[in-house]
Design a protein around this motif. Structure first.
Motif, PDB file in Angstrom:
ATOM      1  N   TYR A  65      59.720  36.633  42.049  1.00 60.85           N
ATOM      2  CA  TYR A  65      59.811  35.625  43.184  1.00 60.85           C
ATOM      3  C   TYR A  65      58.023  35.194  43.203  1.00 60.85           C
ATOM      4  CZ  TYR A  65      64.476  36.519  43.961  1.00 60.85           C
ATOM      5  OH  TYR A  65      65.530  36.710  44.193  1.00 60.85           O
ATOM      6  N   PHE A  66      57.679  34.071  44.032  1.00 61.39           N
ATOM      7  CA  PHE A  66      56.152  33.707  44.165  1.00 61.39           C
ATOM      8  C   PHE A  66      55.458  34.718  44.755  1.00 61.39           C
ATOM      9  CE2 PHE A  66      53.351  31.523  46.693  1.00 61.39           C
ATOM     10  CZ  PHE A  66      52.536  30.676  45.717  1.00 61.39           C
ATOM     11  N   LEU A  67      55.994  35.122  45.913  1.00 59.10           N
ATOM     12  CA  LEU A  67      55.140  36.309  46.741  1.00 59.10           C
ATOM     13  C   LEU A  67      54.950  37.309  45.853  1.00 59.10           C
ATOM     14  CD1 LEU A  67      56.301  35.876  50.459  1.00 59.10           C
ATOM     15  CD2 LEU A  67      54.406  34.993  49.297  1.00 59.10           C
ATOM     16  N   PHE A  68      55.535  37.728  44.959  1.00 62.16           N
ATOM     17  CA  PHE A  68      55.627  39.063  44.221  1.00 62.16           C
ATOM     18  C   PHE A  68      54.576  38.968  43.060  1.00 62.16           C
ATOM     19  CE2 PHE A  68      60.158  40.573  45.477  1.00 62.16           C
ATOM     20  CZ  PHE A  68      59.676  41.261  46.621  1.00 62.16           C
ATOM     21  N   ARG A  69      54.665  37.404  42.594  1.00 62.16           N
ATOM     22  CA  ARG A  69      53.740  37.031  41.519  1.00 62.16           C
ATOM     23  C   ARG A  69      52.453  37.147  42.067  1.00 62.16           C
ATOM     24  NH1 ARG A  69      57.486  32.932  40.403  1.00 62.16           N
ATOM     25  NH2 ARG A  69      55.757  31.362  40.875  1.00 62.16           N
ATOM     26  N   LEU A  70      51.854  37.118  43.281  1.00 59.39           N
ATOM     27  CA  LEU A  70      50.646  36.931  43.882  1.00 59.39           C
ATOM     28  C   LEU A  70      50.176  38.230  43.846  1.00 59.39           C
ATOM     29  CD1 LEU A  70      50.924  34.588  46.940  1.00 59.39           C
ATOM     30  CD2 LEU A  70      50.150  33.889  44.619  1.00 59.39           C
ATOM     31  N   ALA A  71      50.823  39.420  43.639  1.00 57.78           N
ATOM     32  CA  ALA A  71      50.271  40.901  43.678  1.00 57.78           C
ATOM     33  C   ALA A  71      49.512  41.224  42.668  1.00 57.78           C
ATOM     34  CB  ALA A  71      51.352  41.899  43.653  1.00 57.78           C
ATOM     35  N   GLY A  72      48.228  41.592  42.948  1.00 64.09           N
ATOM     36  CA  GLY A  72      47.003  41.736  41.969  1.00 64.09           C
ATOM     37  C   GLY A  72      46.698  40.349  41.188  1.00 64.09           C
ATOM     38  N   SER A  73      46.873  39.355  41.851  1.00 66.56           N
ATOM     39  CA  SER A  73      46.200  37.884  41.047  1.00 66.56           C
ATOM     40  C   SER A  73      44.796  37.905  41.086  1.00 66.56           C
ATOM     41  CB  SER A  73      46.793  36.826  41.807  1.00 66.56           C
ATOM     42  OG  SER A  73      46.691  36.831  43.231  1.00 66.56           O
ATOM     43  N   LEU A  74      44.113  38.584  42.122  1.00 66.00           N
ATOM     44  CA  LEU A  74      42.524  38.653  42.143  1.00 66.00           C
ATOM     45  C   LEU A  74      42.143  39.783  41.622  1.00 66.00           C
ATOM     46  CD1 LEU A  74      42.002  36.894  45.700  1.00 66.00           C
ATOM     47  CD2 LEU A  74      42.038  35.756  43.343  1.00 66.00           C
ATOM     48  N   ALA A  75      42.688  40.836  40.877  1.00 61.83           N
ATOM     49  CA  ALA A  75      42.393  41.969  40.406  1.00 61.83           C
ATOM     50  C   ALA A  75      41.306  41.959  39.469  1.00 61.83           C
ATOM     51  CB  ALA A  75      43.396  42.735  39.565  1.00 61.83           C
ATOM     52  N   ASP A  76      40.882  40.870  38.766  1.00 60.09           N
ATOM     53  CA  ASP A  76      39.739  41.038  38.164  1.00 60.09           C
ATOM     54  C   ASP A  76      38.573  40.160  38.638  1.00 60.09           C
ATOM     55  OD1 ASP A  76      41.271  42.108  36.100  1.00 60.09           O
ATOM     56  OD2 ASP A  76      41.863  40.297  35.374  1.00 60.09           O
ATOM     57  N   THR A  77      38.564  39.966  39.776  1.00 57.17           N
ATOM     58  CA  THR A  77      37.449  39.389  40.369  1.00 57.17           C
ATOM     59  C   THR A  77      36.388  40.206  40.724  1.00 57.17           C
ATOM     60  OG1 THR A  77      39.171  37.983  41.612  1.00 57.17           O
ATOM     61  CG2 THR A  77      36.815  37.729  42.628  1.00 57.17           C
ATOM     62  N   GLU A  78      35.036  39.660  40.300  1.00 59.54           N
ATOM     63  CA  GLU A  78      33.789  40.442  40.535  1.00 59.54           C
ATOM     64  C   GLU A  78      33.625  40.618  42.090  1.00 59.54           C
ATOM     65  OE1 GLU A  78      32.211  42.294  38.231  1.00 59.54           O
ATOM     66  OE2 GLU A  78      33.471  41.544  36.669  1.00 59.54           O
ATOM     67  N   ILE A  79      32.706  41.654  42.439  1.00 63.61           N
ATOM     68  CA  ILE A  79      32.463  41.912  43.836  1.00 63.61           C
ATOM     69  C   ILE A  79      31.551  40.767  44.523  1.00 63.61           C
ATOM     70  CG2 ILE A  79      30.399  43.086  43.507  1.00 63.61           C
ATOM     71  CD1 ILE A  79      32.982  43.800  46.300  1.00 63.61           C
ATOM     72  N   ALA A  80      30.852  40.086  43.783  1.00 61.45           N
ATOM     73  CA  ALA A  80      29.971  38.858  44.355  1.00 61.45           C
ATOM     74  C   ALA A  80      30.967  37.705  44.835  1.00 61.45           C
ATOM     75  CB  ALA A  80      29.087  38.569  43.499  1.00 61.45           C
ATOM     76  N   PRO A  81      31.713  37.138  43.823  1.00 66.01           N
ATOM     77  CA  PRO A  81      32.779  36.118  44.585  1.00 66.01           C
ATOM     78  C   PRO A  81      33.726  36.671  45.376  1.00 66.01           C
ATOM     79  CG  PRO A  81      33.058  36.921  42.050  1.00 66.01           C
ATOM     80  CD  PRO A  81      31.757  37.471  42.453  1.00 66.01           C
ATOM     81  N   LEU A  82      34.154  38.096  45.171  1.00 66.33           N
ATOM     82  CA  LEU A  82      35.070  38.266  46.260  1.00 66.33           C
ATOM     83  C   LEU A  82      34.328  38.520  47.581  1.00 66.33           C
ATOM     84  CD1 LEU A  82      37.918  39.331  46.605  1.00 66.33           C
ATOM     85  CD2 LEU A  82      37.038  42.037  46.310  1.00 66.33           C
ATOM     86  N   THR A  83      33.220  38.517  47.521  1.00 67.07           N
ATOM     87  CA  THR A  83      32.266  38.880  48.822  1.00 67.07           C
ATOM     88  C   THR A  83      32.602  37.422  49.569  1.00 67.07           C
ATOM     89  OG1 THR A  83      30.992  40.386  48.253  1.00 67.07           O
ATOM     90  CG2 THR A  83      30.068  39.180  50.198  1.00 67.07           C
ATOM     91  N   TYR A  84      32.257  36.603  48.682  1.00 68.17           N
ATOM     92  CA  TYR A  84      32.124  34.938  49.299  1.00 68.17           C
ATOM     93  C   TYR A  84      33.614  34.752  49.682  1.00 68.17           C
ATOM     94  CZ  TYR A  84      27.697  35.109  46.920  1.00 68.17           C
ATOM     95  OH  TYR A  84      26.108  35.291  46.502  1.00 68.17           O
TER      96      TYR A  84
END
Length: 513
Positions: free
Chosen positions: A52-71
């Protein structure tokens, strides 16, 4: 603590405000529709389907570096707050959302692990007790009586009413520590009296706002308790450290009014001879203040002397406040109910913000945000005092837009490790700040910063509190201008605490060794 005060804010109606409201409504409807569709799919079709759509979102930003994650995290927070959403639910909601997007369902266990330690922290129990004490003393008519007594004593001086307002606010800060109520009530009582006698608008308004905000610094400050909990600092030491800076700022306000009105008496004319009373009558007025003064000395004395914990001292103060209200003929079942409801609302507001911000910041720190911010700030090449100055500026800027509880829980957990990593050797050859006193010293600097935030245009809370009780002919521009001189005095007081750290550390070291 802003207890029982109207949150007067600029009226909505601008194009940006309307657009933000509609964006918020549409985003909420879209999210609600997505959730509804997914719930229907799960309930009526295949409950074990993980595509399902909401389940597919889990971990979708897992590879994001801390700098863009901060912004991304703090940019989302800023946008949500500018849309007018409540801080508690914004921080908590975004925290949970980013936990799910960066991690997985198991990482949601971070939520109870962050909240449970707060629920078991006994020092937080002092917050509702001190709020109840403040609410009860306020309903006993203490603010009106305090101003009347000080006004009768000092009204014969040039600028006497403005100085009486500041002095009464200082004493009230030590009794109840309510900022919003002090500013609003003093505005209702003292402002008409000063305007009637031809006081300069900027002196009249500035003295009410500056005096009313002393409650955030002078014990028993609710904010000091929260800082002590977050920073793992002794509440008693922090209270003692704030005493001298609080009295110093109060004295600076009074000295400014005294000098200005001495140079130009027309800025603050004394009261007429017919309104003045004899010394004997002045002494007789003091009897109304005996009970509340004994109460505050008892509460702070037990706390400073180490005889009682903050919770025990607050409990004694709450019971004493009931007795003071009864002595003043203001105690009734209705008064008790109103004070209890006010306490419940204010405490719930504080705790919800604490829970939400704790989840948001806790997840950010877990992802390495603390190391990122520390490395970024330490990498600027600034000296320790330059970095401290940068942190102070950030706190003042945040104070223009965020509630003080939110600033405490969003910024202080990140700032404290940075301050601990620095060595403050003293300015201009003056004594250094001992390493064991740095957190205490920074805590008092933070409290002074938060006091400045209440007076900082364009969104300082005190500016809109006083706007709500001002005559219509006083413009918002006049209110802004009236805050600037007292804001400069607060900045001077902050600088004195930086240059002379003993103003903060001497009293706690004297009492606690």
């Amino acid at each position: 603590m802003t207890v029982n005060a109207p949150a007067v804010a600029p009226q909505g109606g601008s194009l940006i405000g309307k657009i933000s409201t509609w964006v918020m409504i549409l985003a909420t409807l879209a999210l609600g529709l997505i959730v509804l569709v997914e719930v229907i799919n799960i309930v009526f079709y295949d409950p074990y389907e993980d595509d399902y759509f909401l389940f597919r979102l889990a971990g979708s930003l897992a590879d994001t570096e801390i700098a863009p994650l901060t912004y991304l995290m703090f940019g989302s927070l800023l946008v949500a707050l500018m849309m007018g959403l409540p801080l508690a639910f914004v921080t908590g909601g975004l925290g949970v959302a980013f936990i799910y997007l960066v991690g997985d369902a198991l990482m949601l266990n971070l939520v109870p692990s962050r909240i449970f330690p707060m629920m078991t922290n006994s020092d937080l129990a002092a917050i509702p007790l001190f709020i109840f004490m403040a609410s009860m003393l306020e309903r006993a008519g203490l603010i009106e009586e305090m101003f009347t007594v000080v006004y009768k004593w000092m009204g014969g001086l040039s600028g006497g009413l403005a100085m009486a307002t500041i002095l009464a606010s200082t004493i009230l800060a030590a009794m109840v520590g309510v900022i919003g109520a002090a500013v609003v009530t003093m505005g209702i009582i003292a402002l008409p009296a000063m305007l009637k006698r031809g006081y300069d608008h900027q002196i009249a308004l500035g003295s009410i706002m500056a005096g009313g905000t002393l409650g955030i610094l002078i014990p028993p400050s609710i904010l000091a308790i929260l800082y002590a909990v977050v920073a793992q600092q002794s509440v008693g030491e922090l209270y003692l450290g704030a005493v001298i800076p609080g009295l110093l700022l109060s004295g600076m306000y009074i000295f400014y009014v005294l000098v200005r009105t001495w140079i130009n008496p027309q800025l603050g004319p004394p009261v007429a001879e017919s309104e003045r009373i004899s010394l004997g009558q002045k002494l007789l007025l003091l009897k109304d203040l005996v009970a509340p003064l004994i109460l505050v000395m008892l509460v702070l004395g037990l706390l400073f002397g180490g005889v009682a914990t903050p919770v025990e001292a607050a409990g004694i103060g709450s019971f004493g406040a009931v007795l003071v209200a009864w002595k003043h003929g203001a105690f009734s079942v209705s008064t008790l109910r109103e004070a209890s409801v006010t306490t419940a609302k204010a405490t719930a507001m504080v705790l919800w913000i604490m829970f939400g911000a704790s989840i948001f910041v806790g997840f950010y720190i877990l992802q390495g945000g603390q190391s990122f911010i520390t490395a970024t700030i330490l990498g600027t090449g600034l000296s320790p005092y330059g970095i401290l100055f940068l942190l102070m500026i950030l706190l003042v800027v945040l104070g223009m837009f965020l509630d003080w509880v939110g600033i405490l829980l969003l910024a202080v957990p990140i700032f404290i490790p940075i301050v601990k990593a620095l060595t403050f050797d003293g300015l201009f050859g003056l004594p250094a700040v001992p390493g064991e006193d740095v957190v205490l010293w920074f805590g008092v600097l933070y409290l002074v910063n938060m006091q400045m935030s209440f007076l900082s245009p364009p969104f300082g809370y005190a500016l809109f509190y006083i706007r709500g009780v001002c005559p219509p002919d006083i413009s918002m521009g006049t209110i802004f201008r009236s805050s600037l001189v007292f804001l400069a005095l607060q900045a001077l007081g902050l600088m004195l605490c930086v240059v002379f750290p003993a103003l903060v550390t001497w009293l706690p070291n004297l009492v606690y060794g």
